[in-house]
Write a protein that holds these residues in place. Sequence first.
Motif, PDB file in Angstrom:
ATOM      1  N   UNK B  48       0.791  -1.286   0.047  1.00  0.00           N
ATOM      2  CA  UNK B  48       0.008   0.093   0.113  1.00  0.00           C
ATOM      3  C   UNK B  48       1.003   1.321  -0.225  1.00  0.00           C
ATOM      4  N   UNK B  69      -0.534   1.509  -6.439  1.00  0.00           N
ATOM      5  CA  UNK B  69      -0.836   2.589  -6.735  1.00  0.00           C
ATOM      6  C   UNK B  69       0.062   3.203  -8.184  1.00  0.00           C
ATOM      7  N   UNK B  81       6.641  13.637 -12.363  1.00  0.00           N
ATOM      8  CA  UNK B  81       5.354  13.328 -11.726  1.00  0.00           C
ATOM      9  C   UNK B  81       5.665  12.620 -10.380  1.00  0.00           C
ATOM     10  N   UNK B  84       6.970  14.923  -7.748  1.00  0.00           N
ATOM     11  CA  UNK B  84       5.830  15.678  -6.951  1.00  0.00           C
ATOM     12  C   UNK B  84       5.231  14.731  -5.896  1.00  0.00           C
ATOM     13  N   UNK B  85       5.051  13.405  -6.306  1.00  0.00           N
ATOM     14  CA  UNK B  85       4.261  12.659  -5.487  1.00  0.00           C
ATOM     15  C   UNK B  85       5.222  12.170  -4.179  1.00  0.00           C
ATOM     16  N   UNK B  89       4.135  12.586  -0.616  1.00  0.00           N
ATOM     17  CA  UNK B  89       3.937  11.561   0.304  1.00  0.00           C
ATOM     18  C   UNK B  89       5.155  11.025   0.573  1.00  0.00           C
ATOM     19  N   UNK B  92       6.001   7.047   1.200  1.00  0.00           N
ATOM     20  CA  UNK B  92       5.766   6.135   0.308  1.00  0.00           C
ATOM     21  C   UNK B  92       7.256   5.857  -0.392  1.00  0.00           C
TER      22      UNK B  92
ATOM     23  N   UNK C  74       1.390  14.827  -9.815  1.00  0.00           N
ATOM     24  CA  UNK C  74       2.106  13.873  -9.080  1.00  0.00           C
ATOM     25  C   UNK C  74       1.765  14.208  -7.456  1.00  0.00           C
ATOM     26  N   UNK C  75       1.988  15.452  -7.146  1.00  0.00           N
ATOM     27  CA  UNK C  75       1.663  15.944  -5.757  1.00  0.00           C
ATOM     28  C   UNK C  75       0.462  15.850  -5.371  1.00  0.00           C
ATOM     29  N   UNK C  77      -1.824  13.931  -6.693  1.00  0.00           N
ATOM     30  CA  UNK C  77      -2.317  12.464  -6.382  1.00  0.00           C
ATOM     31  C   UNK C  77      -1.695  12.170  -5.174  1.00  0.00           C
ATOM     32  N   UNK C  78      -0.629  12.598  -4.420  1.00  0.00           N
ATOM     33  CA  UNK C  78      -0.489  12.273  -3.213  1.00  0.00           C
ATOM     34  C   UNK C  78      -1.210  13.068  -2.401  1.00  0.00           C
ATOM     35  N   UNK C  80      -1.788  16.533  -2.113  1.00  0.00           N
ATOM     36  CA  UNK C  80      -1.457  17.969  -2.037  1.00  0.00           C
ATOM     37  C   UNK C  80      -2.495  18.817  -2.773  1.00  0.00           C
ATOM     38  N   UNK C 226      -6.231   9.151  -2.549  1.00  0.00           N
ATOM     39  CA  UNK C 226      -4.708   9.596  -2.688  1.00  0.00           C
ATOM     40  C   UNK C 226      -4.097   8.344  -2.506  1.00  0.00           C
ATOM     41  N   UNK C 227      -2.889   8.492  -3.343  1.00  0.00           N
ATOM     42  CA  UNK C 227      -1.807   7.359  -3.223  1.00  0.00           C
ATOM     43  C   UNK C 227      -1.478   6.987  -1.973  1.00  0.00           C
ATOM     44  N   UNK C 228      -1.288   6.089  -1.620  1.00  0.00           N
ATOM     45  CA  UNK C 228      -0.648   5.556  -0.327  1.00  0.00           C
ATOM     46  C   UNK C 228      -1.650   4.992   0.893  1.00  0.00           C
TER      47      UNK C 228
END
Lengths: 102, 284, 385
Positions: B48, B69, B81, B84-85, B89, B92, C74-75, C77-78, C80, C226-228
Motif C-alpha cells: 500500500x 498505486x 511526476x 511531486x508524488x 507523500x 511512500x 504527482x503531488x 495524487x499524493x 496535496x 490519494x496514493x498510499x
Amino acid sequence: MPPTATPAARKFRGEVFIHADRCKGCGFCIEFCPPQVLAAAETYNRHGYHPPRLVNEAGCTGCDLCGLYCPDFAIYGVRVPLAAAAPKPETSRELAEAGGRR
Amino acid sequence: MSAPTAMNPVEPLLRSERMPHIWCPGCGIGTTVNCFARALERSKLPLDRVALVSGIGCTGRVAGYVHLDSFHTTHGRAIPFATGLKLARPEMTVVVYSGDGDLIAIGGNHFIHAARRNVDLKVICVNNFIYGMTGGQVAPTTPLGATATTAPYGAFERPFNLPFLAESSGAVYVARWTAYHVQHIAHAMAEALQKKGFCFIEILAPCPTLYQRRNRLGDGLETMRYYKQHSVIRNGASTRDLDLGFQSEITVGKFVDIERPTLQQTMEAAYRQALQQRYAGWRA
Amino acid sequence: MTADPKTVLTGPHFMDGNHAACEGAIAAGANFAAGYPITPSTEIVERFAMRAPLVGATFLQMEDELASSIAILGAAWGGAKAFTVTSGPGFSLMMEHIGYAAMTETPSVFVNVQRGGPSTGLPTLPAQGDMMQARWGSHGDYEIIALSPSSPQECFDLMVDAFNFAEQYRNPVIVLMDESVGHMTEKVVIPAASQIELFPHRYTRRAAADYLPFQPWPDGIPEFARAGDGYRFHVTGLTHNEHGYPAINAPQQQELVGRLVGKIRNHAEAIARAEECRLEDAQIVLVAYGITSRVALRAMQMAREERIPAGLLRPIVVWPFPEKRIRELAARARAFIVVEMNYGQMVREVERAAAGRCKTILMPHAGGAVHRPEAILDIIREAAQ
C-alpha cells in the motif's frame, strides 16, 4: 546472491505450475531451467503457442527460475516438503472464478 | 512453500484481470517485472505504500499491470511526476519504471536533474535500444551501426552510456544487468528499494519484434543466449568504461553505491538552519 | 471547511497582484507548488518559495515548465493542493499536462500571467492573447475552467475560487492574469481564515474493494483517493474505464470524454460569474475582462457622461464562457463592443452567443500597453449612432 541452480535440499521436491493460456512460447523457461526438466508441448494453447510442459517430474527442484524468467507470468515453481501433498495451483483464473481477488 | 496452495510470486503484484499483457513473445519487460515482484517481497515493504510511475512506451505499460498505486503519465515525464508524488507523500516508496526512449530521450533533462537533486526515487530503465511502441525508431541508446526505421542506413550518433550519465549526474546507486541476469536484477532492485536517494538500474532487454529482427539478431531467446555468453560481471567498474557497441561485450554489475543526503534531507536541513522553530515542516 | 488561520495573512495589505495570488493560493490550502522562472509571473513562486516552509508547504523550482506542470499532478495524487505558475512560452509548454490533468481528473491550478506573444514576444508587458489557448491549447476534447482577475484583490480571491473549483469538479483550473494586474499594487484585504470557505478533497469513504476510481457520482464527478491509502488504483492518460484501466475503443471514448466535457458544461451556470455595470438600460454593451475591463469601465463612464447608454459586462469566469448572459443581452442591446488585448479571441464567443441578434464590434489591441479609454469612447459613439 542466493544460489538457485543448486539442487534443492533433499527434504524438498519441486513442483511446477503452468498457466498454459498465458504462454507466448518464448522458450526462456525451457532454455534456462537448470535441471532441464521442461520441453515445449506438442499441443497448442488458445493463442496458438506451444506452452512448456514438465518432462522430468523427479528432476524439478522447485527453484522457480522459470518463474523469474517467464515474461508472461505463465509458469512458476515451488519447493514442497517431501512428506507434503502436492499443493493446488492458485492461479488468477481460478481466483477470478471464485469471485476475484479484487 | 508447504501451504496447500501455491501462487506465482508475481501474482500478488499483478492486476491479473488485465492479463495477457500487450508485450510481444520474447520481450524482456515481463521478466523484469518478475524480478521486481521478488524484490518487493524481499523488501517487506507494505504494498500500500509503494507507488509505481511510468512514462509512455512499452515499458511504460508496466504501471498498468502492477497492483500498486500506479501512474501511467505523459511521455518523458514519469520522473517529475514521481518527484511531486514523493514530496507530497514522503512515507511512500516511489518507483519509476520506464524505457530508454522515455527516460533518456524525451525525459533526459528530468533524469539528470532528479539525479542531481538526489530525489528518493528508484528508477528502473528497461533498455531495448529502440522505440518499441511506435515501431522501431532510433533511440539515444541505439548502438552505432544498428539499424532502425528512422536510421535505415545504421545509427550514426554516439549512444549514451547510461550508468555513466547516471553517476555523473549524481545517482547514489547505479547498476546494469541484462534480462538474462534475473537473480541479479531482483537483488539490485531489492537493494535499491532499501536505499535512500536516486537509484538507477539499467536492464538490457530484448525487443525481438523491432530491434533484433530488423538487425537480424534472432528472437528473444537468441538474445538471451547472447546476454549469457557476452556479459561480463565487473562490480565496481568505472562507469566511464561502460559504452555499448553493436553486439559488443556487455559489462554488467553494480557500479555505484554511495551515501549522499536526499533532496528532502537537504531541503529540510536548509529550512531548519535558516528558520529554526519557524520552520513548519511538511503539512500533508 | 475553512482556511487554516496559521497560514492566512488576515488584514489589509498593499501588494501587487502576483503576491496576492500567492497569498490566495496559501489561503486556499495550497501546500505544493512547482515552477520555473518566467517573467512576468515569477514573483508568485518567489513569494511561495519564501512562505512555503513557514506554512507547511513545499516548493520546488523544476528544470522546466514540463516538469513543473506534471510535478504538481504527482503531488495532487499524493493528496496535496498543488499549483504552478507561468507566462507566455511556459504556458505553451504546459499544455500537455493541462490535458493530462483533464483526462485524469486531477485537481490542479495553473496560473498564467499573460504577456505579449507570439513566441518570446513582450516578456515584461501585458497582453490577453492566451484566451483561446487557455480554452483549447491541449489536444483533444476537454473542458476547462478559467478565471480572470482585474485587480490584486481579485488575484487573491480568485486563487481561492480556483482551488475550490479544482476540487469540486476534479479538473484543471486556469487563473488567467495579465502582466498589468500581476504587477499592479493596490490595497488587498485578506479576510479572516474563518471567512474563507474551502472545498475539501472529494475523498472516497468506500473500502478499497468497493472503490472504482473513475466511477462518477450522478453529478459526473468521481470520488478521489490519494496514493498510499491502500486503494492501489491505476491512473492513465489513455482512454480508460471506471477501473482506470486503458480501454482503447470508440464506446469507451464516448463515455469518458462525454462525461469529462459534460461535468463542466452541465454545471456552467453554477460556475459562471461576471460583474455587470449599468447593464439595466444599456444599448451599448462593452465586454472586457482582466486589466482591459478597467479601461473599458472608464470609457463606459465617459460615454454615460455624454448620455450614451453604455454598460459593461466583465466575465470573471471566462471559461466556461457566459454565453447565456450574452444571449439575453443580445436580445435587447444594440451592439456589443468586445475590448480585448489581442486581435480578436473572445469576440468570437460573443458573436457566436449573440447569433446575429445585435452587432458585435471588436476593439483589438496587440498588447504591450492597455487600450486608451478615449479610443474606446470613439467606438462607443460610432456604435450609438
